[in-house]
Design a protein around this motif. Structure first.
Motif, PDB file in Angstrom:
ATOM      1  N   ILE A  39      64.049  64.107  81.713  1.00 37.83           N
ATOM      2  CA  ILE A  39      63.689  65.473  82.143  1.00 37.83           C
ATOM      3  C   ILE A  39      63.360  65.469  83.632  1.00 37.83           C
ATOM      4  O   ILE A  39      63.810  66.321  84.393  1.00 37.83           O
ATOM      5  CB  ILE A  39      62.483  66.009  81.322  1.00 37.83           C
ATOM      6  N   GLN A  40      62.601  64.457  84.043  1.00 33.03           N
ATOM      7  CA  GLN A  40      62.114  64.412  85.428  1.00 33.03           C
ATOM      8  C   GLN A  40      63.196  64.019  86.424  1.00 33.03           C
ATOM      9  O   GLN A  40      63.195  64.479  87.566  1.00 33.03           O
ATOM     10  CB  GLN A  40      60.937  63.420  85.515  1.00 33.03           C
ATOM     11  N   GLU A  45      63.162  64.073  93.541  1.00 33.01           N
ATOM     12  CA  GLU A  45      62.929  64.236  94.982  1.00 33.01           C
ATOM     13  C   GLU A  45      62.401  65.624  95.295  1.00 33.01           C
ATOM     14  O   GLU A  45      62.375  66.038  96.447  1.00 33.01           O
ATOM     15  CB  GLU A  45      64.222  63.947  95.755  1.00 33.01           C
ATOM     16  N   ALA A  46      61.992  66.353  94.255  1.00 36.77           N
ATOM     17  CA  ALA A  46      61.510  67.724  94.444  1.00 36.77           C
ATOM     18  C   ALA A  46      60.070  67.848  93.941  1.00 36.77           C
ATOM     19  O   ALA A  46      59.700  68.841  93.319  1.00 36.77           O
ATOM     20  CB  ALA A  46      62.428  68.694  93.709  1.00 36.77           C
ATOM     21  N   ASP A  47      59.261  66.829  94.226  1.00 36.31           N
ATOM     22  CA  ASP A  47      57.844  66.833  93.867  1.00 36.31           C
ATOM     23  C   ASP A  47      57.601  67.012  92.376  1.00 36.31           C
ATOM     24  O   ASP A  47      56.609  67.638  91.969  1.00 36.31           O
ATOM     25  CB  ASP A  47      57.072  67.890  94.678  1.00 36.31           C
ATOM     26  N   VAL A  48      58.497  66.490  91.558  1.00 35.19           N
ATOM     27  CA  VAL A  48      58.253  66.405  90.120  1.00 35.19           C
ATOM     28  C   VAL A  48      58.055  64.913  89.810  1.00 35.19           C
ATOM     29  O   VAL A  48      58.939  64.106  90.076  1.00 35.19           O
ATOM     30  CB  VAL A  48      59.421  66.994  89.300  1.00 35.19           C
ATOM     31  N   TRP A 125      62.388  74.180  81.353  1.00 35.38           N
ATOM     32  CA  TRP A 125      60.996  74.552  81.604  1.00 35.38           C
ATOM     33  C   TRP A 125      60.568  74.134  83.010  1.00 35.38           C
ATOM     34  O   TRP A 125      59.909  74.897  83.732  1.00 35.38           O
ATOM     35  CB  TRP A 125      60.070  73.924  80.556  1.00 35.38           C
ATOM     36  N   VAL A 126      60.952  72.911  83.399  1.00 32.00           N
ATOM     37  CA  VAL A 126      60.585  72.413  84.736  1.00 32.00           C
ATOM     38  C   VAL A 126      61.141  73.349  85.802  1.00 32.00           C
ATOM     39  O   VAL A 126      60.440  73.720  86.755  1.00 32.00           O
ATOM     40  CB  VAL A 126      61.105  70.963  84.942  1.00 32.00           C
ATOM     41  N   GLN A 127      62.379  73.770  85.624  1.00 31.39           N
ATOM     42  CA  GLN A 127      63.001  74.668  86.600  1.00 31.39           C
ATOM     43  C   GLN A 127      62.199  75.966  86.744  1.00 31.39           C
ATOM     44  O   GLN A 127      61.910  76.401  87.864  1.00 31.39           O
ATOM     45  CB  GLN A 127      64.447  74.963  86.153  1.00 31.39           C
TER      46      GLN A 127
END
Lengths: 402, 99
Positions: A39-40, A45-48, A125-127
């Protein structure tokens, strides 16, 4: 010296301010690790960031750590990934995070329909959560509002002469400004307990500091190993107490305001000792299995930034909070330059003084808080580890200055 | 010439700020002392003769005890001193990283 840059912090619903706006993907047992990592991965590279707990057995310490980390001021939102049958108290963690007003979701792999569907749903969900995080209010933040932790790793004979006392100078300045500073690893203070106790805000706290180091000495003696790695000896350190004296100098010279344990956030400005050695009989093995376990505990105590002194040359960073690498050894700095933020070892070659290095570290803390990236952040380091421990809560004499 | 670092006036050891080869002189308390072996950066050298059992003082604090007599200018490390608290664990020499 240049003026401190303006820090633009992210305001959290509890009033705390973060210097990063990270979204966490959290696995609650090793069995959910792969799904959480998948998922991550597209957002790495986008602070996740990815963190997690591998064990299946529940444990108060690891729950408390997870709660502190998921509600850290640098964290804007959290996705919890559970297999479904593990012992971790996922519902309690979910409601504790939700109570802070952060976007949070729990996905249980066994309920979602397995690996593929959970990964797809998790990424979706992350998006959407990232859009919510982008709308979080930014507010001015002063360096005095920072919590800064310090750790050393890969120490050698130069650490206690350059990087560690340099960090001590920066700590003195931060504490004088009203910031909260935390040093740790009571096992690396064996031999320094008397001189440290003399700096305690009250005699009673002095006794508590001494007892924490005596506890560490007993714990390590039972395990048959100190906090001492083979590379320490190659680098010129001979004994635990020699390493301790070097490590101790990271604390600077401010009075010691209190003793805290993992997950306790200091409430007022000052210098705090973090007791990392479990209470009670020896259980679960080594207190901290590596440097990153110590970093995770410093972050769980609220640290926005970690100052990491290294002689042999550690390359690690961390999830959640940036790690500033202060290199003690000039030979190591030349060899691992890309991994280092501060060249403290130059003192040994006649380039600069401890005070200059201390000011440079302070300035670097301000710059990193103001959104500049550390070397380890730029290189993508996001190490994280969490194991089992058990602690008794701290008593009122542990923080006499409140 | 390399000037080893004296961290506290009470110390009986000094620290090398650079690697020094055998046969090279260093300046300890204004005297030239010739080192008899290669010693790496950050390692300790005896400032004066140290007797068996005597405390090794660094930063003005005991960091262990001498396990045999040590001469001025000699490398002070695992072979001639030990912790007063915990044994020190090391890898066999051939496995150790040498930089």
């Amino acid at each position: 010296m240049s003026a401190s840059p303006i820090i633009s912090g992210w305001l959290r619903p509890d009033g705390s301010k973060g210097i990063r706006n990270t979204l966490l993907v959290v696995y609650l047992v090793e069995c959910a690790h792969h799904v959480a990592r998948e998922i991550q991965f597209p957002f790495r590279e986008a602070d996740v960031h990815l963190i997690g707990f591998g064990g299946c057995y529940p444990n108060d310490y690891s729950f408390r750590m997870m709660q502190a980390l998921c509600t850290h001021s640098n964290v804007g939102g959290v996705l919890l990934v559970s297999l479904g049958c593990e012992g971790f108290h996922r519902a309690e963690l979910l409601s504790a995070i939700r109570a802070t007003g952060r976007p949070v979701e729990l996905m249980v792999i066994q309920g979602e329909g397995g690996t593929r569907t959970t990964i797809a749903k998790g990424r979706e969900w992350v998006q959407s959560a990232r859009e919510k995080l982008a709308a979080v209010q930014r507010v001015p933040m002063d360096p005095s509002e920072l919590i800064v932790g310090t750790v050393c790793g890969g120490s050698d004979g130069t650490s206690g002469i350059t990087a560690n006392p340099g960090i001590g100078r920066a700590f003195d300045r931060l504490v004088a400004d009203g910031a909260r500073c935390i040093f740790e690893e009571t096992g690396e203070l064996i031999g320094c307990e008397q001189i440290m106790a003399a700096r305690a805000a009250t005699p009673e706290l002095g006794g508590i500091l001494t007892a924490s180091v005596e506890k560490a000495a007993r714990y390590y003696a039972t395990l048959g190993h100190g906090s001492f790695a083979p590379g320490n000896a190659d680098g010129g350190l001979t004994t635990q107490e020699e390493k301790s004296m070097g490590a101790y100098s990271k604390s600077g010279s401010s009075p010691i305001s209190g003793l805290i344990k993992p997950g306790d956030i200091p409430k007022s400005g000052g210098l705090y000792l973090l007791d990392v050695v479990p209470d009670g009989e020896v259980r679960f093995g080594f207190p901290n299995i590596n440097d990153n376990a110590e970093i995770a505990e410093l972050i769980a105590c609220g640290s926005h930034i970690i100052l990491f002194a290294t002689g042999r040359g550690s390359v690690v960073g961390s999830a959640i909070s940036p790690v500033i690498k202060v290199c003690a050894n000039p030979e190591t700095y030349r060899r691992l330059r890309d991994d280092m933020d501060i060249d403290a070892g130059r003192i040994l070659e006649g380039h600069g003084t401890l005070d200059e290095v201390g000011n440079e570290i302070f300035q670097c803390v301000c710059d990193i808080a103001a959104a500049k990236r550390t070397a380890s952040e730029s290189l993508g380091h996001q190490e994280f580890v969490l194991g089992y421990k058990s602690f008794e809560p701290i008593g009122p004499s542990c923080h006499p200055t409140y | 010439m390399v000037s080893p670092i004296l961290l506290s006036p009470a110390d009986n050891i000094v620290v090398l700020p650079a690697a020094v080869s055998a046969g090279t002189s260093v300046l300890i308390d204004d005297a030239n002392v010739t080192l008899t072996e290669d010693i790496a950066l950050g390692h300790k050298v005896a400032r004066r003769p140290i007797a068996v059992g005597e405390k090794i003082l660094k930063y003005g604090v005991a960091i262990g005890s001498a396990t045999r007599a040590i001469e001025a200018g000699e490398h002070v490390h695992l072979h001639n001193m030990k912790s007063d608290y915990l044994p020190t664990y090391t890898l066999a020499k051939e496995r150790a990283f040498s930089a």
